[in-house]
Design a protein around this motif. Structure first.
Motif, PDB file in Angstrom:
ATOM      1  N   LEU A  95       0.834  -1.194   0.000  1.00  0.00           N
ATOM      2  CA  LEU A  95       0.000   0.000   0.000  1.00  0.00           C
ATOM      3  C   LEU A  95       0.875   1.253   0.000  1.00  0.00           C
ATOM      4  O   LEU A  95       0.588   2.216  -0.719  1.00  0.00           O
ATOM      5  CB  LEU A  95      -0.927  -0.005   1.219  1.00  0.00           C
ATOM      6  N   ASP A  96       1.922   1.233   0.813  1.00  0.00           N
ATOM      7  CA  ASP A  96       2.824   2.392   0.878  1.00  0.00           C
ATOM      8  C   ASP A  96       3.405   2.732  -0.496  1.00  0.00           C
ATOM      9  O   ASP A  96       3.543   3.895  -0.866  1.00  0.00           O
ATOM     10  CB  ASP A  96       3.968   2.116   1.863  1.00  0.00           C
ATOM     11  N   LYS A  97       3.718   1.677  -1.265  1.00  0.00           N
ATOM     12  CA  LYS A  97       4.294   1.888  -2.594  1.00  0.00           C
ATOM     13  C   LYS A  97       3.252   2.380  -3.593  1.00  0.00           C
ATOM     14  O   LYS A  97       3.575   3.090  -4.542  1.00  0.00           O
ATOM     15  CB  LYS A  97       4.890   0.575  -3.120  1.00  0.00           C
ATOM     16  N   LYS A  98       2.000   1.938  -3.378  1.00  0.00           N
ATOM     17  CA  LYS A  98       0.950   2.220  -4.352  1.00  0.00           C
ATOM     18  C   LYS A  98       0.138   3.480  -4.051  1.00  0.00           C
ATOM     19  O   LYS A  98      -0.969   3.632  -4.545  1.00  0.00           O
ATOM     20  CB  LYS A  98       0.002   1.014  -4.426  1.00  0.00           C
ATOM     21  N   VAL A  99       0.670   4.370  -3.223  1.00  0.00           N
ATOM     22  CA  VAL A  99      -0.016   5.644  -2.986  1.00  0.00           C
ATOM     23  C   VAL A  99       0.893   6.823  -3.336  1.00  0.00           C
ATOM     24  O   VAL A  99       0.645   7.949  -2.918  1.00  0.00           O
ATOM     25  CB  VAL A  99      -0.498   5.768  -1.510  1.00  0.00           C
ATOM     26  N   SER A 100       1.922   6.548  -4.121  1.00  0.00           N
ATOM     27  CA  SER A 100       2.870   7.593  -4.509  1.00  0.00           C
ATOM     28  C   SER A 100       2.254   8.556  -5.518  1.00  0.00           C
ATOM     29  O   SER A 100       1.226   8.265  -6.139  1.00  0.00           O
ATOM     30  CB  SER A 100       4.116   6.952  -5.123  1.00  0.00           C
ATOM     31  N   ARG A 117      -0.467   7.701  -8.494  1.00  0.00           N
ATOM     32  CA  ARG A 117      -1.692   8.477  -8.644  1.00  0.00           C
ATOM     33  C   ARG A 117      -1.805   9.052 -10.057  1.00  0.00           C
ATOM     34  O   ARG A 117      -2.878   9.024 -10.666  1.00  0.00           O
ATOM     35  CB  ARG A 117      -1.715   9.619  -7.625  1.00  0.00           C
ATOM     36  N   THR A 118      -0.704   9.526 -10.570  1.00  0.00           N
ATOM     37  CA  THR A 118      -0.675  10.095 -11.919  1.00  0.00           C
ATOM     38  C   THR A 118      -0.949   9.034 -12.974  1.00  0.00           C
ATOM     39  O   THR A 118      -1.676   9.273 -13.946  1.00  0.00           O
ATOM     40  CB  THR A 118       0.693  10.750 -12.200  1.00  0.00           C
ATOM     41  N   GLU A 119      -0.379   7.842 -12.780  1.00  0.00           N
ATOM     42  CA  GLU A 119      -0.580   6.740 -13.725  1.00  0.00           C
ATOM     43  C   GLU A 119      -2.053   6.341 -13.829  1.00  0.00           C
ATOM     44  O   GLU A 119      -2.532   5.939 -14.890  1.00  0.00           O
ATOM     45  CB  GLU A 119       0.242   5.525 -13.292  1.00  0.00           C
ATOM     46  N   ASP A 138      -3.598  -4.941   2.291  1.00  0.00           N
ATOM     47  CA  ASP A 138      -2.386  -4.243   1.862  1.00  0.00           C
ATOM     48  C   ASP A 138      -2.434  -3.913   0.363  1.00  0.00           C
ATOM     49  O   ASP A 138      -1.554  -4.284  -0.401  1.00  0.00           O
ATOM     50  CB  ASP A 138      -1.144  -5.093   2.174  1.00  0.00           C
ATOM     51  N   LYS A 139      -3.476  -3.216  -0.030  1.00  0.00           N
ATOM     52  CA  LYS A 139      -3.641  -2.870  -1.444  1.00  0.00           C
ATOM     53  C   LYS A 139      -3.780  -1.360  -1.598  1.00  0.00           C
ATOM     54  O   LYS A 139      -4.466  -0.696  -0.821  1.00  0.00           O
ATOM     55  CB  LYS A 139      -4.872  -3.573  -2.034  1.00  0.00           C
ATOM     56  N   GLY A 140      -3.132  -0.826  -2.634  1.00  0.00           N
ATOM     57  CA  GLY A 140      -3.110   0.615  -2.835  1.00  0.00           C
ATOM     58  C   GLY A 140      -4.057   1.101  -3.913  1.00  0.00           C
ATOM     59  O   GLY A 140      -5.012   0.408  -4.290  1.00  0.00           O
ATOM     60  N   LEU A 141      -3.772   2.287  -4.416  1.00  0.00           N
ATOM     61  CA  LEU A 141      -4.625   2.917  -5.419  1.00  0.00           C
ATOM     62  C   LEU A 141      -4.807   2.029  -6.651  1.00  0.00           C
ATOM     63  O   LEU A 141      -3.854   1.472  -7.174  1.00  0.00           O
ATOM     64  CB  LEU A 141      -4.018   4.262  -5.852  1.00  0.00           C
ATOM     65  N   GLY A 142      -6.051   1.887  -7.082  1.00  0.00           N
ATOM     66  CA  GLY A 142      -6.337   1.180  -8.331  1.00  0.00           C
ATOM     67  C   GLY A 142      -6.337  -0.334  -8.272  1.00  0.00           C
ATOM     68  O   GLY A 142      -6.545  -0.978  -9.297  1.00  0.00           O
ATOM     69  N   GLU A 143      -6.145  -0.927  -7.093  1.00  0.00           N
ATOM     70  CA  GLU A 143      -6.037  -2.389  -7.024  1.00  0.00           C
ATOM     71  C   GLU A 143      -7.351  -3.086  -6.678  1.00  0.00           C
ATOM     72  O   GLU A 143      -7.657  -4.145  -7.229  1.00  0.00           O
ATOM     73  CB  GLU A 143      -4.951  -2.789  -6.020  1.00  0.00           C
ATOM     74  N   ILE A 144      -8.103  -2.532  -5.736  1.00  0.00           N
ATOM     75  CA  ILE A 144      -9.381  -3.162  -5.390  1.00  0.00           C
ATOM     76  C   ILE A 144     -10.496  -2.120  -5.419  1.00  0.00           C
ATOM     77  O   ILE A 144     -10.308  -0.961  -5.051  1.00  0.00           O
ATOM     78  CB  ILE A 144      -9.333  -3.865  -4.013  1.00  0.00           C
TER      79      ILE A 144
END
Length: 231
Positions: free
Chosen positions: A54-59, A63-65, A91-97
């Motif tokens: 999650l920490d990696k997927k909220v950069s 977000r821009t991608e 443990d899921k970030g932006l755009g995963e669930i």
């Protein structure tokens, strides 16, 4: 020499059969990787309290991608309880669930429409109904059911939706302390909602029957942080 050739041929045939069987199993349960992604994410959260992915997927980059579109791999129908955030539990970030949350993890037209959108237009391959330990909505429904009291306001609509699960659990012989009975009612509610997904949505029923989408029932334990798949 003939024995060596024979052994080699037998080995080739055996390995080929194993490969074919493995491929068949993969096709049969094609959506299982999505479930495994969720359960693997939950392990880190439950065991170490970590949400590294999650920490990696909220950069800012992430977000821009995703600014122009999303492609979540799973839908999670969860309770609104502040202790049950799917993004943290798995443990899921932006755009995963794609998350649909409402007290008691119930489904009505709006919730089902949201799930249909995620499956039909965004390509989600898994739909999970996630209930949890000590659910306040289920507890309130049980209390109202036992006392016969009428629940006022809009909360009454939640109780009305969950009551069939309480009725079913009690008719099946739910026993023990109140906490034990509430848990049995919660499990029954998860199953009831999963059934409603298929019975009330032609779109989702067809996708599930085709094997394009996997429907999963799961229960979150507040004490140990683990999400368990149930029957």
């Amino acid at each position: 020499m003939k024995k060596i050739v024979s052994v080699v041929l037998m080995s080739i045939v055996f390995n080929t059969q194993v490969a074919l069987c493995s491929g068949h199993e993969a096709v049969k349960d094609a959506s299982s990787p999505a479930l495994q992604l969720l359960l693997d994410g939950n392990k880190g959260f439950a065991q170490k309290g970590e949400v590294k992915n999650l920490d990696k997927k909220v950069s800012v980059k992430r977000r821009t991608e995703l600014a122009q579109g999303q492609k979540p791999f799973a839908v999670v129908i969860a309770c609104s309880d502040s202790r049950v955030s799917p993004e943290l539990l798995f443990d899921k970030g932006l755009g995963e669930i794609f998350v649909v949350r409402v007290a008691g993890n119930i489904v009505g037209p709006h919730e089902l429409g949201s799930v249909e959108y995620a499956v039909e237009h965004l390509g989600a391959k898994l739909v999970m109904v996630l209930g949890h330990e000590r659910c306040g909505a289920v507890t309130a429904t049980y209390d109202a059911h036992v006392s016969g009291a009428k629940v006022e306001g809009n909360i009454g609509s939640l109780v009305e939706s969950i009551d069939p699960a309480v009725t079913a659990a009690l008719s099946h012989g739910a026993t023990g302390k109140k906490a034990d009975i509430i848990e049995q009612c919660t499990l029954e509610n998860i199953r009831l909602v999963a059934g409603q997904i298929e019975s009330r949505s032609t779109i989702l029923k067809e996708e599930i029957e085709k094997g394009s989408v996997q429907l999963v029932k799961a229960y979150y334990d507040l004490d140990d942080g683990k999400v368990r798949v149930i029957e």
